[in-house]
Design an enzyme around this catalytic site. Structure first.
Site, PDB file in Angstrom:
ATOM      1  N   GLU A   4      20.860 -25.992  52.340  1.00  0.00           N
ATOM      2  CA  GLU A   4      20.777 -24.642  51.746  1.00  0.00           C
ATOM      3  C   GLU A   4      19.352 -24.098  51.803  1.00  0.00           C
ATOM      4  O   GLU A   4      18.756 -23.779  50.773  1.00  0.00           O
ATOM      5  CB  GLU A   4      21.221 -24.698  50.271  1.00  0.00           C
ATOM      6  CG  GLU A   4      22.628 -25.199  50.039  1.00  0.00           C
ATOM      7  CD  GLU A   4      22.924 -25.408  48.556  1.00  0.00           C
ATOM      8  OE1 GLU A   4      21.995 -25.386  47.718  1.00  0.00           O
ATOM      9  OE2 GLU A   4      24.099 -25.595  48.225  1.00  0.00           O
TER      10      GLU A   4
ATOM     11  N   CYS B 200       1.814  -0.641  33.855  1.00  0.00           N
ATOM     12  CA  CYS B 200       1.039  -0.829  32.618  1.00  0.00           C
ATOM     13  C   CYS B 200       1.185  -2.248  32.076  1.00  0.00           C
ATOM     14  O   CYS B 200       1.808  -2.476  31.032  1.00  0.00           O
ATOM     15  CB  CYS B 200       1.488   0.182  31.574  1.00  0.00           C
ATOM     16  SG  CYS B 200       1.316   1.843  32.188  1.00  0.00           S
TER      17      CYS B 200
HETATM   18  N1  LLP Z   1      19.934 -24.257  46.691  1.00  0.00           N
HETATM   19  C1  LLP Z   1      19.840 -24.145  45.353  1.00  0.00           C
HETATM   20  C2  LLP Z   1      20.850 -24.763  44.505  1.00  0.00           C
HETATM   21  C3  LLP Z   1      18.764 -23.418  44.791  1.00  0.00           C
HETATM   22  O1  LLP Z   1      18.655 -23.319  43.470  1.00  0.00           O
HETATM   23  C4  LLP Z   1      17.790 -22.832  45.634  1.00  0.00           C
HETATM   24  C5  LLP Z   1      16.675 -22.055  45.098  1.00  0.00           C
HETATM   25  C6  LLP Z   1      17.955 -22.975  47.035  1.00  0.00           C
HETATM   26  C7  LLP Z   1      19.030 -23.706  47.528  1.00  0.00           C
HETATM   27  C8  LLP Z   1      16.980 -22.374  48.017  1.00  0.00           C
HETATM   28  O2  LLP Z   1      15.725 -22.902  47.857  1.00  0.00           O
HETATM   29  P1  LLP Z   1      14.578 -22.603  48.919  1.00  0.00           P
HETATM   30  O3  LLP Z   1      14.982 -23.220  50.221  1.00  0.00           O
HETATM   31  O4  LLP Z   1      14.451 -21.124  49.059  1.00  0.00           O
HETATM   32  O5  LLP Z   1      13.366 -23.220  48.349  1.00  0.00           O
HETATM   33  N2  LLP Z   1      11.906 -17.316  43.007  1.00  0.00           N
HETATM   34  C9  LLP Z   1      11.201 -18.534  43.329  1.00  0.00           C
HETATM   35  C10 LLP Z   1      12.103 -19.532  44.009  1.00  0.00           C
HETATM   36  C11 LLP Z   1      13.336 -19.870  43.223  1.00  0.00           C
HETATM   37  C12 LLP Z   1      14.250 -20.827  43.949  1.00  0.00           C
HETATM   38  C13 LLP Z   1      15.544 -20.980  43.226  1.00  0.00           C
HETATM   39  N3  LLP Z   1      16.496 -21.852  43.868  1.00  0.00           N
HETATM   40  C14 LLP Z   1       9.973 -18.196  44.146  1.00  0.00           C
HETATM   41  O6  LLP Z   1       9.721 -17.016  44.401  1.00  0.00           O
HETATM   42  O7  LLP Z   1       9.220 -19.094  44.542  1.00  0.00           O
END
Ligand code: LLP
Length: 436
Positions: A285, A355
């Site tokens: 994922e 702000c």
């Molecule tokens: N699978 C699950 C169950 C997840 O919770 C997440 C991300 C992913 C896959 C994908 O993860 P990635 O490959 O993108 O690292 N907003 C935060 C990141 C939050 C990630 C949440 N879960 C940021 O801007 O760094």
């Protein structure tokens, strides 16, 4: 303060200076700003494709697996469609994201529905739309999904997301695999939950899912997590529960600060070593890895404000467009859209007009001196950028542009103030009082 240093250069071949202006593939960001106004997000289709191929090739070299793009990173339909066109499925965490994936052409069977809490309505949606796998993180969700599926005479493939109590070593707000995090079911309790699942109608508990966190550049924490998952699968099989699928989550990081790129060969090597002998189908994922580097946020300097101790470059973009710097102390490289003519650099805070003291895009950043009206590109903003936008201070959400070669297209319109304000209603009793 002025200093002299090397002129900043873009880190990807898809973003380069052409005729004095930063371009995304064959399209000048200066020209785009003239056409769509600022601020706006711009994504390179070729860079998304390149990242997908890198990931897919690494997975193929290890024996293959299904790549379900974590739609939360960037859920624009055109971005999902770009990836699904390359063969990606989708990992979604809400009915809304599931609808986006379906609308972008992802087949229901290629969708994994993850997430820490699901409403009954969402579980009904998953069942009625034939979603390929539902990852559950609580016994409550398990019981409800069983009832919903059995009532409709179908059996749903279920993954139980386990919490392996492994420190991903990333920012506290994006680490998910420690025992104190809200995510998953404690790995020690997993056998009991699987045993219960095996007795429920409408449920095929065939998968173990794990995701320890996001923005991992060092692959070592995966080793510990996947080892524990491997032991769990062997234990479950001994107990008569036939696990056939492993969902290994996402989390692969990108080099925001110019670090070494994550070593995908190392990543798949860890997988081969820890769970490769189990004969399970693998699902991945990835979110950030596929789209982060492809995106920039382009904004215009409104003002250069010289404070007593700092110089503030006030932008028309703000924390409402990109919240990562203030929420996670995240670093996004910033480039001037018009190529710098000299190597002089000035230390500035790049801030928005919202702000809030926390409204910044960069602090103490060395940038080429810029005047009001100049454009900057806040780079590596394709993941968790636009999707985390808000309308605080009644700021409309910005448009998104997808570039492919010399072609570009608006893939999301700028929200109009009429549409934004028009969602509100003044109750009749207040209007009456206004008239009195
Ligand atoms: N699978 C699950 C169950 C997840 O919770 C997440 C991300 C992913 C896959 C994908 O993860 P990635 O490959 O993108 O690292 N907003 C935060 C990141 C939050 C990630 C949440 N879960 C940021 O801007 O760094």
């Amino acid at each position: 303060m002025f200093i002299r240093k090397r002129i900043q250069v873009p880190i990807n071949t898809e973003y380069s200076y052409r005729d004095g202006a930063l371009a995304c593939e064959g399209v000048s960001l200066y020209d785009l700003a003239e056409q769509v106004g600022t601020p706006f997000y711009c994504y390179s289709a070729s860079l998304i494709q390149r990242q997908y191929r890198l990931f897919a090739d690494a997975v193929a070299a290890m024996g293959g697996g299904k790549i379900c793009y974590a739609v939360k990173a960037n859920s624009n339909l055109a971005v999902i469609a770009t990836l699904s066109g390359l063969g990606a499925g989708a990992d979604v965490v809400s009915e809304g994201e599931a609808r986006r994936a379906l609308a972008a052409g992802v087949k229901p069977g290629d969708i994994v529905f993850s997430g820490v809490g699901k409403t009954e309505r969402e579980l009904i949606f998953a069942v009625e739309h034939g979603i390929g796998q539902v990852n559950l993180e609580s016994e409550r969700d398990l019981e409800i999904l069983s009832a919903v599926a059995a009532a409709r005479g179908v059996t749903m493939r279920v993954g139980i997301r386990v919490n392996p109590d492994i420190d991903a070593g990333t920012h506290a707000k994006i680490s998910t695999g420690k025992a104190e995090n809200k995510f998953g079911i404690d790995i020690g309790r997993a056998p009991a939950v699987f045993a219960r699942a095996a007795t429920l109608p409408g449920i095929d508990p065939a998968a173990v899912a794990v995701h320890i966190g996001s923005q991992l550049l060092d692959m070592t924490p995966y080793e510990g997590a996947f080892k524990r998952v491997g032991s769990l699968v062997r234990q479950l099989r001994e107990g008569g529960i036939s696990i056939r699928h492993l969902d290994l989550g996402g989390g692969i990081g990108v080099p925001y600060r110019g670090e070494a790129k994550p070593d995908l060969a190392d990543y798949v090597g860890i997988i081969a070593r820890t769970v490769g002998d189990l004969g399970c189908d693998l699902t991945f994922e990835p979110g950030r890895f596929l789209v982060a580097e492809a995106g920039v946020l382009v904004s215009r300097v409104i003002d250069v404000k010289r404070g007593a101790t700092k110089t503030f470059l006030v932008q028309d973009a703000a924390m409402t467009e990109l919240i990562r710097p203030t929420l996670y102390e995240a670093y996004h490289p910033i480039l001037p859209v018009e190529q710098a003519q000299s190597s002089a650099l000035e230390i500035v805070d790049v801030v928005g007009p919202v702000c809030e003291t926390g409204d910044f895009l960069a602090t103490d950043r060395a940038l080429t001196p810029l005047r009001p009206g100049a454009l900057i590109a806040i780079t590596m903003a394709g993941a968790y950028g636009a999707v985390m936008g808000s309308t605080y201070n009644t700021r409309p959400l910005p448009p998104e542009i997808l570039v492919s070669g010399a072609t570009w297209s608006v893939i999301r319109e700028r929200q109009s103030l009429e549409a934004l304000i028009g969602l509100d209603r003044i109750p009749a009793w207040l209007e009456r009082r206004g008239i009195d």
